[in-house]
Design a protein around this motif. Structure first.
Motif, PDB file in Angstrom:
ATOM      1  N   GLY A 204       0.784  -1.227   0.000  1.00  0.00           N
ATOM      2  CA  GLY A 204       0.000   0.000   0.000  1.00  0.00           C
ATOM      3  C   GLY A 204       0.816   1.277   0.000  1.00  0.00           C
ATOM      4  O   GLY A 204       0.273   2.361  -0.243  1.00  0.00           O
ATOM      5  N   ASN A 205       2.135   1.174   0.248  1.00  0.00           N
ATOM      6  CA  ASN A 205       2.929   2.390   0.403  1.00  0.00           C
ATOM      7  C   ASN A 205       4.187   2.468  -0.461  1.00  0.00           C
ATOM      8  O   ASN A 205       4.745   3.555  -0.626  1.00  0.00           O
ATOM      9  CB  ASN A 205       3.355   2.547   1.865  1.00  0.00           C
ATOM     10  CG  ASN A 205       2.188   2.795   2.794  1.00  0.00           C
ATOM     11  OD1 ASN A 205       1.664   3.903   2.865  1.00  0.00           O
ATOM     12  ND2 ASN A 205       1.745   1.758   3.499  1.00  0.00           N
ATOM     13  N   PHE A 206       4.644   1.328  -1.022  1.00  0.00           N
ATOM     14  CA  PHE A 206       5.884   1.330  -1.813  1.00  0.00           C
ATOM     15  C   PHE A 206       5.592   1.080  -3.287  1.00  0.00           C
ATOM     16  O   PHE A 206       4.712   0.288  -3.628  1.00  0.00           O
ATOM     17  CB  PHE A 206       6.842   0.234  -1.333  1.00  0.00           C
ATOM     18  CG  PHE A 206       7.306   0.382   0.095  1.00  0.00           C
ATOM     19  CD1 PHE A 206       7.061   1.534   0.810  1.00  0.00           C
ATOM     20  CD2 PHE A 206       7.991  -0.644   0.718  1.00  0.00           C
ATOM     21  CE1 PHE A 206       7.478   1.679   2.125  1.00  0.00           C
ATOM     22  CE2 PHE A 206       8.426  -0.520   2.028  1.00  0.00           C
ATOM     23  CZ  PHE A 206       8.158   0.641   2.733  1.00  0.00           C
ATOM     24  N   ILE A 211      13.794  -0.114  -3.655  1.00  0.00           N
ATOM     25  CA  ILE A 211      14.801  -0.949  -2.988  1.00  0.00           C
ATOM     26  C   ILE A 211      14.628  -0.726  -1.489  1.00  0.00           C
ATOM     27  O   ILE A 211      14.755   0.401  -1.008  1.00  0.00           O
ATOM     28  CB  ILE A 211      16.228  -0.568  -3.422  1.00  0.00           C
ATOM     29  CG1 ILE A 211      16.385  -0.754  -4.934  1.00  0.00           C
ATOM     30  CG2 ILE A 211      17.261  -1.402  -2.672  1.00  0.00           C
ATOM     31  CD1 ILE A 211      17.718  -0.255  -5.477  1.00  0.00           C
ATOM     32  N   VAL A 212      14.313  -1.782  -0.763  1.00  0.00           N
ATOM     33  CA  VAL A 212      13.982  -1.659   0.655  1.00  0.00           C
ATOM     34  C   VAL A 212      15.105  -2.207   1.530  1.00  0.00           C
ATOM     35  O   VAL A 212      15.623  -3.296   1.278  1.00  0.00           O
ATOM     36  CB  VAL A 212      12.666  -2.403   0.977  1.00  0.00           C
ATOM     37  CG1 VAL A 212      12.337  -2.286   2.471  1.00  0.00           C
ATOM     38  CG2 VAL A 212      11.523  -1.831   0.143  1.00  0.00           C
ATOM     39  N   PHE A 213      15.456  -1.440   2.560  1.00  0.00           N
ATOM     40  CA  PHE A 213      16.455  -1.862   3.549  1.00  0.00           C
ATOM     41  C   PHE A 213      15.752  -2.098   4.878  1.00  0.00           C
ATOM     42  O   PHE A 213      14.951  -1.271   5.313  1.00  0.00           O
ATOM     43  CB  PHE A 213      17.531  -0.781   3.720  1.00  0.00           C
ATOM     44  CG  PHE A 213      18.328  -0.493   2.477  1.00  0.00           C
ATOM     45  CD1 PHE A 213      19.521  -1.155   2.240  1.00  0.00           C
ATOM     46  CD2 PHE A 213      17.879   0.436   1.551  1.00  0.00           C
ATOM     47  CE1 PHE A 213      20.265  -0.893   1.095  1.00  0.00           C
ATOM     48  CE2 PHE A 213      18.605   0.706   0.405  1.00  0.00           C
ATOM     49  CZ  PHE A 213      19.806   0.041   0.173  1.00  0.00           C
ATOM     50  N   ASN A 222       8.577 -11.671   3.246  1.00  0.00           N
ATOM     51  CA  ASN A 222       7.914 -11.611   1.935  1.00  0.00           C
ATOM     52  C   ASN A 222       8.056 -10.258   1.226  1.00  0.00           C
ATOM     53  O   ASN A 222       7.517 -10.084   0.138  1.00  0.00           O
ATOM     54  CB  ASN A 222       6.418 -11.915   2.092  1.00  0.00           C
ATOM     55  CG  ASN A 222       6.172 -13.296   2.662  1.00  0.00           C
ATOM     56  OD1 ASN A 222       6.909 -14.240   2.397  1.00  0.00           O
ATOM     57  ND2 ASN A 222       5.120 -13.423   3.463  1.00  0.00           N
ATOM     58  N   ILE A 223       8.763  -9.324   1.824  1.00  0.00           N
ATOM     59  CA  ILE A 223       8.867  -7.974   1.242  1.00  0.00           C
ATOM     60  C   ILE A 223       9.432  -8.014  -0.174  1.00  0.00           C
ATOM     61  O   ILE A 223       8.998  -7.264  -1.055  1.00  0.00           O
ATOM     62  CB  ILE A 223       9.734  -7.061   2.145  1.00  0.00           C
ATOM     63  CG1 ILE A 223       8.992  -6.763   3.449  1.00  0.00           C
ATOM     64  CG2 ILE A 223      10.093  -5.766   1.421  1.00  0.00           C
ATOM     65  CD1 ILE A 223       9.748  -5.861   4.399  1.00  0.00           C
ATOM     66  N   SER A 224      10.375  -8.901  -0.410  1.00  0.00           N
ATOM     67  CA  SER A 224      11.011  -8.985  -1.744  1.00  0.00           C
ATOM     68  C   SER A 224      10.021  -9.347  -2.842  1.00  0.00           C
ATOM     69  O   SER A 224      10.304  -9.123  -4.025  1.00  0.00           O
ATOM     70  CB  SER A 224      12.148 -10.009  -1.717  1.00  0.00           C
ATOM     71  OG  SER A 224      11.664 -11.285  -1.339  1.00  0.00           O
ATOM     72  N   MET A 229      13.984  -4.945  -4.941  1.00  0.00           N
ATOM     73  CA  MET A 229      15.050  -5.569  -4.152  1.00  0.00           C
ATOM     74  C   MET A 229      14.807  -5.319  -2.667  1.00  0.00           C
ATOM     75  O   MET A 229      14.354  -4.253  -2.268  1.00  0.00           O
ATOM     76  CB  MET A 229      16.413  -4.986  -4.563  1.00  0.00           C
ATOM     77  CG  MET A 229      17.605  -5.653  -3.879  1.00  0.00           C
ATOM     78  SD  MET A 229      19.178  -4.882  -4.390  1.00  0.00           S
ATOM     79  CE  MET A 229      19.146  -5.181  -6.166  1.00  0.00           C
ATOM     80  N   HIS A 230      15.118  -6.327  -1.867  1.00  0.00           N
ATOM     81  CA  HIS A 230      14.997  -6.194  -0.414  1.00  0.00           C
ATOM     82  C   HIS A 230      16.320  -6.625   0.222  1.00  0.00           C
ATOM     83  O   HIS A 230      16.743  -7.771   0.079  1.00  0.00           O
ATOM     84  CB  HIS A 230      13.849  -7.072   0.119  1.00  0.00           C
ATOM     85  CG  HIS A 230      13.705  -7.014   1.609  1.00  0.00           C
ATOM     86  ND1 HIS A 230      13.190  -8.060   2.337  1.00  0.00           N
ATOM     87  CD2 HIS A 230      14.033  -6.043   2.503  1.00  0.00           C
ATOM     88  CE1 HIS A 230      13.194  -7.732   3.618  1.00  0.00           C
ATOM     89  NE2 HIS A 230      13.693  -6.516   3.745  1.00  0.00           N
TER      90      HIS A 230
END
Length: 307
Positions: A204-206, A211-213, A222-224, A229-230
């Motif tokens: 809902g926000n990305f 690319i998430v850290f 499950n973010i990837s 990229m996670h």
């Protein structure tokens, strides 16, 4: 705009009505009946009439002020105090400034303004390099025997909040140097520590190209699946100071702000206070324009946007 200029520009109810009409017309007035955007102003009625179906729209219809009996100038003064104060203002203080008899009315007014802030920020997603972590905020609890309260994760005294920061370095076109300043922040109160809720927050926000850290929490597995990229790093002092620097700065500042002004916040209202904090933080360089931007947030017809 400071308070002196505000009083000069909005000395009475009519000046606020004129300003609200101008702002609404610049943002386009939308007919609730046929969704038409061609409107003309009926001066005698103080309303717009749809050129397509004849449906009339009042000045407050479709805005956050709809169904409010408070004068427009009271709304404008409340918006002014909430934007002119860098950290925030309590309902007690605003009640004193307004000279209003009922605390509950002022408290409700402020929460409707905070709701508008949250809805405005919800229109925008984060992109590029994003830091993601969770913070724990103290909330007011009912009178419970201390020995029955949990400690640490899952405590009734704390609410879990997902904190997101768009930390993509900005390059100065003149010098070519990259700035280390963070651009935008979001905070969302979570009801659980389950991966499913984290997944919904990310979706809902990305943007998908982000690319998430984050740290190596089991809730982030499950973010990837939802971003390009996670990157996960083991939680520690170095990670907090570098990889997740901005989210932890935001958490610390939010806690200090809420504790210093509001003291005790009920869990069901925490999201509203965080929305106000993020809204002002994301517009920290707007200066005097912050009041004008909040006016737009208040009059925006979110019912139409969300359809």
């Amino acid at each position: 705009m400071n308070l002196l200029r505000f009083m000069e520009q909005f000395p009475d109810e009519e000046s606020c009505r004129t300003d609200m009409r101008n702002v609404r017309e610049k943002q386009v007035v939308i007919c609730k009946k046929c969704k038409g955007k061609k409107q003309y102003w009926l001066k005698a009625k103080g309303q717009w009439q749809c050129a397509d179906c004849g449906f009339r729209t009042t000045l407050r219809s479709g805005t956050m002020m709809e169904n409010s009996k408070l004068p427009l100038r009271t709304w404008y003064i409340a918006m002014a105090f909430m934007t002119y104060s860098k950290k925030g203002v309590s309902a007690v203080e605003l009640q004193r400034q307004l000279g209003h008899k009922r605390y509950d009315t002022v408290w409700s007014l402020m929460h409707r303004i905070r709701e508008a802030m949250g809805k405005r920020d919800a229109l925008y997603g984060l992109k590029g390099e994003i830091e993601f972590d969770e913070g724990y905020f103290e909330i007011a609890t009912k009178e419970i025997v201390k020995k029955n309260l949990k400690r640490g994760r899952g405590s009734q005294k704390q609410s879990n909040v997902a904190v997101m920061a768009e930390s993509t370095p900005l390059e100065d076109p003149a010098t070519g140097k990259k700035s280390s300043h963070c651009r935008y922040f979001k905070m969302k109160v979570l009801t659980s520590h389950k991966a499913e809720e984290i997944d919904e927050t990310v979706k809902g926000n990305f943007e998908e190209t982000s690319i998430v850290f984050s740290d190596k929490s089991t809730s982030y597995v499950n973010i990837s699946d939802y971003v390009e990229m996670h990157i996960m790093e083991k939680s520690g002092k170095e990670t907090t100071a570098t990889t997740l620097k901005w989210v932890h700065i935001a958490i610390a500042n939010a806690k200090r702000t809420l504790l210093g002004i509001y003291h005790k916040i009920k869990g069901k209202y925490l999201q509203n206070y965080l929305d106000e904090f993020c809204y002002k933080l994301n517009r920290r360089y707007f200066g005097e324009r912050l009041f004008d931007r909040l006016t737009i947030a208040i009059i925006t017809p979110y019912w139409y946007i969300n359809e």
